[in-house]
Design an enzyme around this catalytic site. Structure first.
Site, mmCIF file in Angstrom:
data_model
loop_
_atom_site.group_PDB
_atom_site.id
_atom_site.type_symbol
_atom_site.label_atom_id
_atom_site.label_comp_id
_atom_site.label_asym_id
_atom_site.label_seq_id
_atom_site.Cartn_x
_atom_site.Cartn_y
_atom_site.Cartn_z
ATOM 1 N N SER A 98 0.800 -1.220 0.000
ATOM 2 C CA SER A 98 0.000 0.000 0.000
ATOM 3 C C SER A 98 0.836 1.274 0.000
ATOM 4 C CB SER A 98 -0.938 -0.048 1.205
ATOM 5 O OG SER A 98 -1.818 1.035 1.187
ATOM 6 N N SER A 127 -0.175 0.688 16.440
ATOM 7 C CA SER A 127 -0.440 0.522 15.006
ATOM 8 C C SER A 127 -0.563 -0.953 14.676
ATOM 9 C CB SER A 127 0.710 1.139 14.207
ATOM 10 O OG SER A 127 0.737 0.590 12.907
ATOM 11 N N GLY A 128 -1.392 -1.263 13.690
ATOM 12 C CA GLY A 128 -1.497 -2.642 13.226
ATOM 13 C C GLY A 128 -0.565 -2.911 12.056
HETATM 14 P P1 NG1 Z 1 -2.416 1.369 11.570
HETATM 15 O O1 NG1 Z 1 -0.971 1.222 11.223
HETATM 16 O O2 NG1 Z 1 -2.990 0.234 12.359
HETATM 17 O O3 NG1 Z 1 -2.684 2.715 12.194
HETATM 18 C C1 NG1 Z 1 -3.019 2.135 9.072
HETATM 19 C C2 NG1 Z 1 -4.099 3.183 9.021
HETATM 20 C C3 NG1 Z 1 -5.438 2.486 9.015
HETATM 21 C C4 NG1 Z 1 -5.547 1.478 7.891
HETATM 22 C C5 NG1 Z 1 -4.337 0.562 7.875
HETATM 23 C C6 NG1 Z 1 -4.283 -0.352 6.685
HETATM 24 C C7 NG1 Z 1 -4.118 5.387 10.098
HETATM 25 C C8 NG1 Z 1 -4.001 6.151 11.347
HETATM 26 N N1 NG1 Z 1 -4.032 4.055 10.199
HETATM 27 O O4 NG1 Z 1 -3.240 1.336 10.214
HETATM 28 O O5 NG1 Z 1 -6.433 3.436 8.951
HETATM 29 O O6 NG1 Z 1 -5.735 2.117 6.670
HETATM 30 O O7 NG1 Z 1 -3.111 1.307 7.929
HETATM 31 O O8 NG1 Z 1 -3.664 0.209 5.584
HETATM 32 O O9 NG1 Z 1 -4.276 5.987 9.032
HETATM 33 ZN ZN ZN Z 2 -3.564 1.266 0.079
#
Ligand code: NG1
Ligand code: ZN
Length: 548
Positions: A69, A504-505
């Site tokens: 992404s 964060s994920g």
């Molecule tokens: P994490 O890394 O869990 O914050 C980010 C985006 C999510 C989502 C995921 C998947 C922010 C704050 N967080 O997640 O909204 O899009 O990546 O791509 O934008």
């Molecule tokens: Zn994307």
């Protein structure tokens, strides 16, 4: 399939995609995502899992997308797509993680255990669609995915370079042929075709002009828009930038995530005052708009702004078509700007739900409405429509009074233009352009709906980000002890202050978000909260500094 034929699972692993790293890897919000050179065995194993999943779903097609992404070029990733085009069912994330981390020696037996656990009938056919983004590491990983599929006697079909949402769309179409044709051309036919169909219904007038600048993030979305551009016959004049040539690097100082988080315009794009620009992310599933005013100040129109635009227009059309009894609702996360939430509830009078970060949560919550609009502030989102809504609208489009019929037919085009499976930058771009055109609006009128509260996002590195636990759709934290009360105390000192933290994920960091009545105040609050996280949750490296 008798267990002995699983030997090939090991053979492929050892000979072609051996596990070369012991770094533990986890299936997170967006699948597996890390440095590309750590991923080959993981992607191979996900090929195995996709076959098992397809068999559990009675041979329906599963998708595999190779992408990281908005991450920079050295990263890559893989995510699985379920039969209706949605993200992999959550309960399988743990299985994916287990399969990705076992040693090559244990792979055969673990695969066998998984097959038993999920009760897969290995005599069934299995079909897996594989797509990839433009990263130079993607072809190699796509080949590993295909080998995983072949190892368990599934049938892989490779789509080459496509946007993430195109792959989701094709998976959905393959399993439900009423949705469309499962090819890239089928996607253009349905989504772009619906946009072309509005040309007679919505003449260009007022402040709307058909020129749109696009920042393609040097990724796949811009490339696909370049194909689409040629078929638009002046309905929309796309000026495309950051298409990946001229040394432009994927997502580097450009793209939707950069624009949203840094709140600055991307490199590589020409600007004219008040000219609207759409910025996509690297795999084409996010979009934000922005413009520069006559003093070159940037104004951002993010996912919240897109959501409110779409929701208000669909509300208008539903009213005009007199489709009664259909519930429209909007789904956001804690990152939604407080001003947008207030505008939606108080002015649009549309119900809002707040859910945890991650598209699967938003998508799921949106399905509770007849028309569910969901967006993350970062520009990932779409609209989903219930069967009842589609039927009611279709009936009015055929049998209603002339005015009702007109609105219902526009709604039908709107529905066809929507990629309901997942957030889709290209589909969202056409939806936004449709609304602006219908209203004769330029960016300034769009911006007038409400005024964003200044906000700030920061990251803090800690020893173990899972030391942070959250509740209430991530708006409050329950661990480590004392952190939430400290945040409450900091927030209380600010007018219109709000802040939260969550692990964060997709990155090994804790994210901090703040809002307040001025940018200086939002910046200071974010920095103070970041310090609190650093102090109470085991910060690593340098303690975050307060703004000068
Ligand atoms: P994490 O890394 O869990 O914050 C980010 C985006 C999510 C989502 C995921 C998947 C922010 C704050 N967080 O997640 O909204 O899009 O990546 O791509 O934008
Ligand atoms: Zn994307």
């Amino acid at each position: 399939m008798p267990p002995s034929s699983l030997r090939v699972v090991y053979a492929f692993a050892r000979e072609m995609h051996p596990k070369t790293s012991d770094v533990f890897i986890q299936y997170g919000t967006a699948g597996f995502r890390t440095k590309a050179n750590l991923l080959e065995h993981v992607v191979y194993r996900m090929g195995l899992l996709a076959v098992i999943r397809s068999r559990v779903k009675n041979g329906r097609t599963i998708g595999m997308m190779i992408t990281a992404s908005h991450n920079l070029e050295p990263d890559n990733g893989v995510k699985l797509v379920d039969p209706d085009g949605e993200m992999l069912e959550q309960s399988w994330e743990e299985i994916a993680t287990r399969l990705a981390n076992v040693s090559d020696n244990d792979l055969e037996s673990t695969t066998e255990q998984v097959i038993k656990q999920v009760n897969a009938d290995m005599s069934l056919k299995a079909s897996v669609f594989i797509g990839m983004d433009t990263r130079y590491t993607s072809p190699r990983l796509a080949a590993a995915a295909a080998n995983g599929v072949i190892a368990l006697k599934g049938t892989p079909k490779e789509f080459g370079i496509v946007t993430t949402p195109m792959l989701h769309f094709c998976v959905k179409c393959r399993n439900d042929n009423t949705y469309g044709t499962p090819t890239e051309e089928g996607y253009y036919e349905k989504i772009v075709g619906a946009f072309k169909n509005i040309r007679d219904k919505l003449p260009v007038y007022g402040d709307y002009n058909t020129t749109l600048y696009v920042d393609g993030a040097n990724g796949v979305g811009g490339k696909k828009l370049n194909i689409i551009r040629k078929s638009l016959d002046g309905e929309l004049d796309l000026n495309l930038y950051n298409l990946g040539g001229n040394g432009g690097k994927l997502n580097l100082n450009c793209g939707a995530d950069f624009v949203k988080v840094s709140q600055t315009p991307p490199v590589g794009v020409e600007h004219a005052p008040f000219q609207r620009v759409a910025s996509l992310d690297g795999d084409g599933d996010r979009i934000v708009y922005y413009y520069l005013d006559d003093k070159e100040k940037m104004h951002l129109l993010d996912g919240d702004r897109i959501a409110t635009l779409l929701a208000s227009y669909v509300t208008e059309l539903l009213r005009a078509s007199e489709a009664s009894g259909l519930r429209l609702g909007l789904v956001q996360t804690a990152y939604a700007n407080g001003a947008s939430t207030r505008y939606i509830t108080e002015e649009l009078k549309v119900p809002v739900s707040c859910v945890k970060t991650g598209v699967k949560h938003l998508h799921h919550a949106a399905l509770a409405y007849d028309v569910g609009v969901y967006f993350e502030a970062n520009g990932h989102g779409t609209v989903v429509y219930s069967k009842a809504a589609k039927n009611a609208i279709s009936k009015i489009a055929q049998e209603g009074e002339p005015e009702q019929r007109k609105a219902a037919q526009l709604l039908q085009n709107f529905i066809d233009m929507t990629n309901e499976t997942v957030g889709d930058a290209i589909s969202d771009l056409f939806l936004v352009e449709t609304v602006l055109r219908a209203r004769g609006h330029g960016v300034r009128q769009w911006m007038e709906a409400y005024t964003d509260l200044p906000c700030r996002q920061l990251k803090v590195t800690v020893q173990d980000r899972n030391a942070i636990s959250t509740t209430d759709a991530e708006r409050r934290c329950t661990a480590p002890e004392g952190l939430q009360s400290k945040i409450d105390e900091l927030v209380a000192a600010y007018t219109s202050g709000r802040a939260f933290v969550r692990p964060s994920g997709t990155e090994d960091v804790v994210r901090v978000y703040s809002e307040a009545d001025t940018q200086e105040a939002a910046d200071k609050l974010a920095a103070e909260v970041a310090q609190a996280v650093f102090d109470l949750a085991g910060g690593v490296g340098e303690r975050p500094a307060l703004p000068a």
